[in-house]
Write a protein that holds these residues in place. Structure first.
Motif, mmCIF file in Angstrom:
data_model
loop_
_atom_site.group_PDB
_atom_site.id
_atom_site.type_symbol
_atom_site.label_atom_id
_atom_site.label_comp_id
_atom_site.label_asym_id
_atom_site.label_seq_id
_atom_site.Cartn_x
_atom_site.Cartn_y
_atom_site.Cartn_z
ATOM 1 N N VAL A 22 -5.862 2.854 -2.517
ATOM 2 C CA VAL A 22 -4.527 2.826 -2.326
ATOM 3 C C VAL A 22 -3.685 3.771 -2.823
ATOM 4 N N VAL A 23 -4.000 4.095 -4.291
ATOM 5 C CA VAL A 23 -3.317 5.099 -4.893
ATOM 6 C C VAL A 23 -3.430 6.395 -4.236
ATOM 7 N N THR A 24 -4.696 6.963 -3.964
ATOM 8 C CA THR A 24 -4.634 7.965 -3.276
ATOM 9 C C THR A 24 -4.077 8.292 -1.927
ATOM 10 N N VAL A 25 -3.973 7.144 -1.311
ATOM 11 C CA VAL A 25 -3.220 7.246 0.086
ATOM 12 C C VAL A 25 -1.834 7.383 -0.351
ATOM 13 N N ALA A 26 -1.278 6.791 -1.256
ATOM 14 C CA ALA A 26 0.216 6.804 -1.757
ATOM 15 C C ALA A 26 0.660 8.158 -2.309
ATOM 16 N N LEU A 27 -0.494 8.632 -2.865
ATOM 17 C CA LEU A 27 -0.042 9.979 -3.658
ATOM 18 C C LEU A 27 -0.091 11.017 -2.425
ATOM 19 N N ILE A 28 -1.000 11.061 -1.685
ATOM 20 C CA ILE A 28 -0.954 12.121 -0.481
ATOM 21 C C ILE A 28 0.181 11.845 0.365
ATOM 22 N N VAL A 29 0.578 10.734 0.811
ATOM 23 C CA VAL A 29 1.826 10.651 1.565
ATOM 24 C C VAL A 29 3.075 11.165 0.731
ATOM 25 N N PHE A 30 3.087 10.888 -0.636
ATOM 26 C CA PHE A 30 4.122 11.169 -1.327
ATOM 27 C C PHE A 30 4.106 12.783 -1.577
ATOM 28 N N PHE A 31 2.996 13.385 -1.503
ATOM 29 C CA PHE A 31 2.953 15.086 -1.389
ATOM 30 C C PHE A 31 3.491 15.568 -0.226
ATOM 31 N N PHE A 32 3.232 14.844 0.861
ATOM 32 C CA PHE A 32 3.580 15.430 2.171
ATOM 33 C C PHE A 32 5.053 15.841 2.193
ATOM 34 N N PRO A 33 5.377 17.022 2.841
ATOM 35 C CA PRO A 33 6.940 17.410 3.173
ATOM 36 C C PRO A 33 7.804 16.086 3.886
ATOM 37 N N LYS A 34 8.875 16.239 3.254
ATOM 38 C CA LYS A 34 9.770 15.110 3.893
ATOM 39 C C LYS A 34 10.400 15.402 5.335
ATOM 40 N N GLU A 35 9.579 15.636 6.179
ATOM 41 C CA GLU A 35 10.078 15.743 7.517
ATOM 42 C C GLU A 35 9.275 15.174 8.562
ATOM 43 N N GLY A 36 9.916 15.195 9.752
ATOM 44 C CA GLY A 36 8.950 14.653 10.931
ATOM 45 C C GLY A 36 7.982 15.720 11.320
ATOM 46 N N LYS A 37 7.188 15.194 12.541
ATOM 47 C CA LYS A 37 6.332 16.076 13.294
ATOM 48 C C LYS A 37 6.576 16.180 14.417
ATOM 49 N N PHE A 38 6.677 17.365 15.152
ATOM 50 C CA PHE A 38 7.299 17.582 16.726
ATOM 51 C C PHE A 38 5.765 17.168 17.416
ATOM 52 N N LYS A 39 6.245 16.491 18.259
ATOM 53 C CA LYS A 39 5.010 15.683 19.131
ATOM 54 C C LYS A 39 4.031 16.497 20.168
ATOM 55 N N TYR A 40 4.711 17.729 20.411
ATOM 56 C CA TYR A 40 4.099 18.583 21.050
ATOM 57 C C TYR A 40 3.687 19.822 20.301
ATOM 58 N N ASP A 41 2.281 20.189 20.720
ATOM 59 C CA ASP A 41 1.644 21.568 19.964
ATOM 60 C C ASP A 41 1.559 22.542 21.143
ATOM 61 N N PHE A 42 2.092 23.659 20.679
ATOM 62 C CA PHE A 42 2.162 24.939 21.402
ATOM 63 C C PHE A 42 1.775 26.019 20.806
ATOM 64 N N GLN A 43 1.298 27.163 21.626
ATOM 65 C CA GLN A 43 0.843 28.334 21.071
ATOM 66 C C GLN A 43 1.369 29.519 22.167
ATOM 67 N N LYS A 44 1.928 30.689 21.564
ATOM 68 C CA LYS A 44 2.241 31.783 22.434
ATOM 69 C C LYS A 44 1.173 32.268 23.145
ATOM 70 N N GLY A 45 1.357 32.555 24.364
ATOM 71 C CA GLY A 45 0.195 33.122 25.454
ATOM 72 C C GLY A 45 -0.681 32.015 25.695
ATOM 73 N N LYS A 46 -0.491 30.516 25.807
ATOM 74 C CA LYS A 46 -1.286 29.591 26.050
ATOM 75 C C LYS A 46 -0.672 28.677 27.031
ATOM 76 N N PRO A 47 -1.052 28.281 27.974
ATOM 77 C CA PRO A 47 -0.140 27.457 29.023
ATOM 78 C C PRO A 47 0.337 26.080 28.361
ATOM 79 N N TRP A 48 1.544 25.825 28.903
ATOM 80 C CA TRP A 48 2.264 24.538 28.503
ATOM 81 C C TRP A 48 1.470 23.493 29.190
ATOM 82 N N GLN A 49 0.797 22.474 28.311
ATOM 83 C CA GLN A 49 -0.204 21.532 28.819
ATOM 84 C C GLN A 49 0.388 20.100 29.289
ATOM 85 N N TYR A 50 1.836 19.890 28.651
ATOM 86 C CA TYR A 50 2.277 18.834 28.983
ATOM 87 C C TYR A 50 3.315 18.846 30.236
#
Length: 678
Positions: A22-50
């Motif tokens: 429990v302590v490890t999970v809490a600390l890891i989440v606490f360390f995480f940057p306080k921002e959301g995560k964009f739901k699409y993953d993309f790379q330059k030169g790759k096709p848009w898969q969505y």
């Protein structure tokens, strides 16, 4: 209440693991940057898969850092240099010129009117020369503004004057006037000139900063509902910039209001799942480690250390994220445990970090490949060269991987960030810190590494010197067993250094009563002749308990003490049992058995076989190939029939390989030769 406390006490080890989890999970989440995560993953030169992506909100297209830097460079390159016009210099020059001419003209043949005209001409020439001002040196900059009467006016390069050019202009002006005595006036004015344009660094920098502050960090807007990219389209450079801007805007707004708690819950669930996988792996495949809270804490501590270092780098120096030497994790874990556990923990840690790092696919790919290379190349770290070779290969993998990803994304070799190669080199240098880190972990967590094993294998150490003095026969026997066991371990891929050290210390308990063991008897007097078989058996069996006590007093690691506990397993002191049986047919065989436990690893199983074979080989008379072969087979078969290897993760094939090595070594010890026909 009392029953609840009793249950907690009985299961305190499990309760501690729950708490650690429990302590490890809490600390890891606490360390995480306080921002959301964009739901699409993309790379330059790759096709848009969505599916087709439409702008969910109004947002601005952000300029890239390169574009902003280019604008800043352009402003500094094309800056306007500001010079201050010092009017007091002009007043002073006029005064000096007037006084000099008054003095010289008083003694001349000029009448008052002529003198007045010459003085007026001189002042006019001074005013003409100082119209735009005079520089000390002609400036290199083409954009010059002169601050005069609190007003900045641009100055054309054609009007730049220094003292030399000003003197030429004076001569030209006077020659055009065609006035008698102009040459004398020119000499006076030229000698009185002084520069009056001075560089104003404060004003220049202020103007630059003002222009820099006006740089726009965006270039255009995207309205809500506009099609950004269609499914299957290649993510071109412009598309990539728009998608990156949308991602940044989305992530900055996502971690707000009620969204905060849902995102936090999501992170908690994902991190909890990853760490559950670690617990399941330990429980199923590394039960010995799972039951040891100290080792479990050590593993979780290393995961937290890497997560903390990486998240701090993401928050403050995102472009230098590869500086964090993540490969220290598999290096350390392989050194203390095994390669499989080291790689498994490394992969789980990389998966956790994949939530927060930029370009997560690229990061996860490079780190996992680097971890695999670490596991495959890092061996025998007590040899310094091996660590340097391994670190060199890890650094090379990072560089090759980055080069490949850059080629995929850009389609060419332009815009390679060469400083990243320096980052990878720094990563390699920091990975070398694994060696002192291993030493620190040994002291903090009481673990044993190959470096410590190398120190313990030194026969000049205090305890082994004491063994050679008090029980020289046992010491020699231990050396022989160590050689046999090490060769066998190398044959089946076990930890040769560990089994060698275990063999050197396995019989230190015989120092308590050395003469009761045949290898230390230098006369024909055997003290067992005067003792009942049961008491003799107790003395023989007690060397295991005595050895454990001696080892603990001398702070020998538990990993080595395991060899002392298991090298006889639960076998029977057969010689004295048979003697007692002759006296008492109803004798209890359990009182003639070693307390155990039986071997629980390949290394402890190898030691049991090597110890029994070496000790019994002293009874061989005129050994031949056939005798040695039958002898080894008989001893190992007896141990297997006594179920001594049930808990050891050693296969029948590996046991056969160990027997083969033991036979070969005994053949060499007894110097057997092939018998040639006469």
């Amino acid at each position: 209440m009392g029953k609840t406390l009793d249950n907690v006490y009985k299961h305190q080890s499990l309760v501690y693991k729950y708490f650690l989890y429990v302590v490890t999970v809490a600390l890891i989440v606490f360390f995480f940057p306080k921002e959301g995560k964009f739901k699409y993953d993309f790379q330059k030169g790759k096709p848009w898969q969505y599916e087709n992506l439409y702008a969910p909100i109004d947002f601005s297209i952000k300029k890239t850092p390169e574009e902003i830097e280019e604008e800043q460079t352009s402003i500094r390159t094309n800056k306007t240099d500001y010079y201050t016009f010092d009017a007091s210099v002009v007043v002073n020059v006029r005064k000096v010129v007037g006084e000099a001419l008054n003095t010289s003209l008083q003694t001349s043949a000029y009448n008052p009117q002529q003198r007045s005209e010459l003085l007026n001409l001189a002042q006019t020439v001074v005013d003409v020369v100082y119209t735009d001002g005079i520089f000390q040196e002609i400036p290199d900059s083409k954009a010059i503004a002169v601050v005069k009467n609190n007003e900045a006016q641009p100055l054309s390069p054609s009007n730049f004057l220094n003292l030399e050019k000003a003197k030429v202009k004076i001569s030209e002006t006077l020659s055009q006037a065609n006035v008698l005595g102009s040459s004398a006036i020119g000499t006076v004015i030229q000698n009185s000139l002084a520069p009056n344009l001075f560089y104003n660094e404060t004003l220049t920098e202020s103007a630059i900063n003002d222009q820099l502050s006006k740089i726009s960090y965006t270039r255009g807007e995207v309205a809500q509902g506009k099609l950004i990219i269609a499914k299957g389209n290649i993510v071109e450079a412009e598309d990539f910039k728009i998608l990156t801007s949308l991602r940044d805007e989305y992530e900055s707004e996502l971690w707000m209001g009620s969204n905060y708690y849902f995102i936090l819950l999501g992170y908690l669930i994902l991190v909890a799942l990853v760490l559950i996988m670690l617990f399941l792996f330990l429980k199923r495949y590394r039960d010995e480690i799972f039951l040891n809270n100290n080792k479990v804490t050590f593993i979780f501590f290393n995961i937290l250390l890497m997560v903390l270092a990486t998240t701090l780098m993401v928050k403050h120096y995102e472009s230098y994220i590869y500086v964090v030497p993540l490969c220290i994790l598999p290096l350390v874990l392989k050194n203390f445990f095994d390669a499989r556990l080291g790689l498994f923990v490394h992969v789980l840690t990389v998966l956790i970090l994949g939530f927060v790092v930029p370009n997560s696919f690229e990061y996860i790919f490079l780190q996992i490949i680097a971890g695999i290379v670490t596991i495959l190349t890092a061996s025998e770290l007590y040899k310094r060269a091996n660590l340097f070779i391994s670190v060199g290969q890890i650094t090379l993998i990072y560089i090759i991987g980055y080069f490949a990803f850059h080629a995929i994304h850009e389609g060419n070799l332009d815009n390679i960030e060469w400083e990243l190669f320096g980052v990878f080199v720094v990563n390699g240098l920091l990975t070398l810190f694994a060696q002192p880190l291993i030493y620190m972990f040994e002291k903090i967590f009481g673990l044993v590494s190959d470096v410590s094993l190398l120190e313990l294998s030194d026969t000049n150490s205090k305890l082994l010197k004491e063994l050679s003095d008090k029980a020289p026969g046992t010491f020699h026997h231990s050396l022989q067993v160590a050689n046999l066991a090490e060769a066998a371990a190398n044959e089946i891929g076990a930890n040769a250094m560990l089994v060698r050290v275990g063999a050197l210390y396995h019989d230190i308990g015989k120092m308590e009563n050395p003469t009761y063991f045949t290898e230390n008897q230098i006369t024909n007097v055997n003290p067992h002749d005067d003792l009942p078989p049961k008491e003799s058996a107790k003395i023989i069996i007690d060397h295991v308990i005595n050895g454990i006590e001696i080892a603990r007093k001398n702070k020998i690691p538990d990993r080595i003490i395991d060899f002392l506990r298991t090298h006889h397993g639960t076998t029977t002191v057969y010689y004295f049992f048979k003697k007692q049986q002759e006296l008492d047919p109803e004798v209890d065989v359990d009182s003639f058995k070693y307390p155990g436990p039986i071997p629980f690893s390949r290394e402890t199983a190898i030691l049991m076989m090597s110890d029994a074979v070496e000790a019994a080989s002293k009874s061989l008379k005129n050994p031949t190939f056939a005798i040695i072969d039958e002898f080894v087979e008989k001893i190992v078969k007896g141990q297997m029939q006594a179920n001594q290897f049930l808990n050891a993760n050693i296969t029948l094939k590996e046991i056969e390989m160990v027997k083969k090595v033991l036979k070969l070594k005994l053949t060499n010890i007894y110097h057997l030769r092939v018998e040639y026909p006469e």
